[in-house]
Every structure is written in structure tokens, then in C-alpha cells.
Design a protein around this motif. Structure first.
Motif, mmCIF file in Angstrom:
data_model
loop_
_atom_site.group_PDB
_atom_site.id
_atom_site.type_symbol
_atom_site.label_atom_id
_atom_site.label_comp_id
_atom_site.label_asym_id
_atom_site.label_seq_id
_atom_site.Cartn_x
_atom_site.Cartn_y
_atom_site.Cartn_z
ATOM 1 N N LYS A 120 0.833 -1.203 0.000
ATOM 2 C CA LYS A 120 0.000 0.000 0.000
ATOM 3 C C LYS A 120 0.869 1.255 0.000
ATOM 4 C CE LYS A 120 -4.056 1.864 2.226
ATOM 5 N NZ LYS A 120 -5.003 1.750 3.314
ATOM 6 N N ARG A 121 1.980 1.204 0.742
ATOM 7 C CA ARG A 121 2.880 2.337 0.815
ATOM 8 C C ARG A 121 3.519 2.597 -0.550
ATOM 9 N NH1 ARG A 121 7.020 1.949 5.611
ATOM 10 N NH2 ARG A 121 5.268 2.094 7.029
ATOM 11 N N GLY A 122 3.833 1.558 -1.273
ATOM 12 C CA GLY A 122 4.421 1.692 -2.609
ATOM 13 C C GLY A 122 3.456 2.352 -3.575
ATOM 14 N N ARG A 123 2.185 1.975 -3.489
ATOM 15 C CA ARG A 123 1.168 2.596 -4.365
ATOM 16 C C ARG A 123 0.972 4.067 -4.032
ATOM 17 N NH1 ARG A 123 -3.315 -1.886 -3.797
ATOM 18 N NH2 ARG A 123 -2.007 -3.631 -4.350
ATOM 19 N N GLU A 124 0.991 4.375 -2.739
ATOM 20 C CA GLU A 124 0.850 5.768 -2.320
ATOM 21 C C GLU A 124 2.029 6.598 -2.814
ATOM 22 O OE1 GLU A 124 0.222 5.931 1.901
ATOM 23 O OE2 GLU A 124 -1.714 4.902 1.765
ATOM 24 N N ALA A 125 3.207 6.015 -2.746
ATOM 25 C CA ALA A 125 4.401 6.712 -3.240
ATOM 26 C C ALA A 125 4.304 6.927 -4.746
ATOM 27 C CB ALA A 125 5.657 5.911 -2.895
ATOM 28 N N GLN A 126 3.813 5.918 -5.470
ATOM 29 C CA GLN A 126 3.631 6.056 -6.918
ATOM 30 C C GLN A 126 2.590 7.123 -7.226
ATOM 31 O OE1 GLN A 126 2.648 2.048 -8.144
ATOM 32 N NE2 GLN A 126 4.698 1.763 -9.038
ATOM 33 N N LEU A 127 1.520 7.128 -6.455
ATOM 34 C CA LEU A 127 0.463 8.116 -6.658
ATOM 35 C C LEU A 127 0.990 9.519 -6.378
ATOM 36 C CD1 LEU A 127 -2.462 8.813 -7.309
ATOM 37 C CD2 LEU A 127 -3.021 8.389 -4.893
ATOM 38 N N ASP A 128 1.749 9.667 -5.303
ATOM 39 C CA ASP A 128 2.342 10.973 -4.981
ATOM 40 C C ASP A 128 3.284 11.431 -6.095
ATOM 41 O OD1 ASP A 128 0.959 11.122 -2.614
ATOM 42 O OD2 ASP A 128 2.652 10.442 -1.366
ATOM 43 N N GLN A 129 4.091 10.491 -6.609
ATOM 44 C CA GLN A 129 5.016 10.814 -7.695
ATOM 45 C C GLN A 129 4.237 11.217 -8.950
ATOM 46 O OE1 GLN A 129 8.426 11.019 -7.508
ATOM 47 N NE2 GLN A 129 8.258 11.902 -9.555
ATOM 48 N N LYS A 189 1.256 12.534 -9.053
ATOM 49 C CA LYS A 189 0.676 13.856 -8.808
ATOM 50 C C LYS A 189 1.725 14.956 -9.007
ATOM 51 C CE LYS A 189 -3.002 12.484 -5.642
ATOM 52 N NZ LYS A 189 -3.502 12.529 -4.243
ATOM 53 N N GLU A 190 2.944 14.720 -8.529
ATOM 54 C CA GLU A 190 4.023 15.698 -8.713
ATOM 55 C C GLU A 190 4.354 15.867 -10.188
ATOM 56 O OE1 GLU A 190 7.530 14.914 -6.350
ATOM 57 O OE2 GLU A 190 6.305 14.470 -4.593
ATOM 58 N N LEU A 221 2.354 15.311 -12.724
ATOM 59 C CA LEU A 221 1.232 16.010 -13.351
ATOM 60 C C LEU A 221 1.306 17.507 -13.077
ATOM 61 C CD1 LEU A 221 -1.420 16.023 -14.920
ATOM 62 C CD2 LEU A 221 -2.597 15.526 -12.758
ATOM 63 N N ALA A 222 1.609 17.879 -11.849
ATOM 64 C CA ALA A 222 1.703 19.296 -11.492
ATOM 65 C C ALA A 222 2.838 19.961 -12.271
ATOM 66 C CB ALA A 222 1.918 19.448 -9.989
ATOM 67 N N ARG A 223 3.985 19.276 -12.377
ATOM 68 C CA ARG A 223 5.128 19.828 -13.108
ATOM 69 C C ARG A 223 4.792 19.987 -14.591
ATOM 70 N NH1 ARG A 223 8.548 17.218 -15.933
ATOM 71 N NH2 ARG A 223 8.176 15.223 -14.966
ATOM 72 N N LEU A 224 4.175 18.966 -15.170
ATOM 73 C CA LEU A 224 3.807 19.038 -16.581
ATOM 74 C C LEU A 224 2.761 20.116 -16.835
ATOM 75 C CD1 LEU A 224 3.702 15.257 -17.568
ATOM 76 C CD2 LEU A 224 5.339 16.984 -18.330
#
Length: 109
Positions: free
Chosen positions: A2-11, A13-14, A16-19
Motif C-alpha cells: 500500500k505504501r508503494g502505491r501511495e508513493a507512486q500516486l504521490d510521484q 501527482k508531482e 502532473l503538477a510539473r507538466l
């Protein structure tokens, strides 16, 4: 797991924001260039009008003997220079338009 998926989701999101920021900046930059080149076309059109009028007046004065041949030739050259500047301005505007369309993710015509 679950922590790995959250990290992937956070990445994601970052990323997407940068793009999103990069696209917004590209569109803003392209739009500013489009506006600048559009103004340059207008100015160039005005210069062509003024140079054409000046050339016409000097050609008339030349026919009446009130102007030198060199003055008339210079007026003609200045009119051609103004027309060349107008063509360059129109090309710059066309390129800026294509860049703006591209920045928006569309295909230029």
C-alpha cells in the motif's frame, strides 16, 4: 504494498503538477509572442503606407523638377525596405501562430 502505491500516486501527482506548469508556461510564452508579432505586423503595415505615400510624393516632385533623382531613388528603396519588413513580420506572426497552436496541443494548419 500500500505504501508503494501511495508513493507512486504521490510521484504521479508531482509529475502532473510539473507538466501542467510547463504547459501553462509554454502556452503563455507562445501567446505573448503571438501578440508581439501581431503588433509588429500592424506597425509594419503603417510603415509601408507612410513609405509608399512618401515615395509617391517624391516621384511627383521628381517629375516636376523639385526633387533630385537620388532622393526619389532613396524613397523607392525605403518603400521596398518597408515592404520587406512587413513580409518578415507576417512570417514571424505565422510562425508564432503555429507555435501557439502547437503549445495548446493542436496541429498547425
Amino acid at each position: 504494498m500500500k505504501r508503494g502505491r501511495e508513493a507512486q500516486l504521490d510521484q504521479a501527482k508531482e509529475n502532473l503538477a510539473r507538466l501542467t506548469d510547463e504547459v501553462e508556461l509554454a502556452i503563455h510564452t507562445a501567446y505573448n509572442k503571438l501578440e508581439r508579432t501581431q503588433q509588429m505586423v500592424k506597425v509594419s503595415e503603417e510603415v509601408v503606407t507612410l513609405r509608399s505615400e512618401s515615395n509617391h510624393v517624391l516621384q511627383q516632385e521628381l517629375l516636376q523638377g523639385a526633387a533630385l533623382k537620388s532622393q526619389a531613388a532613396m524613397a523607392t528603396a525605403q518603400e521596398y525596405d518597408a515592404k520587406a519588413l512587413l513580409l518578415q513580420s507576417q512570417l514571424d506572426y505565422s510562425e508564432a501562430h503555429d507555435e501557439f497552436i502547437h503549445a495548446m496541443g493542436l496541429t498547425p494548419e
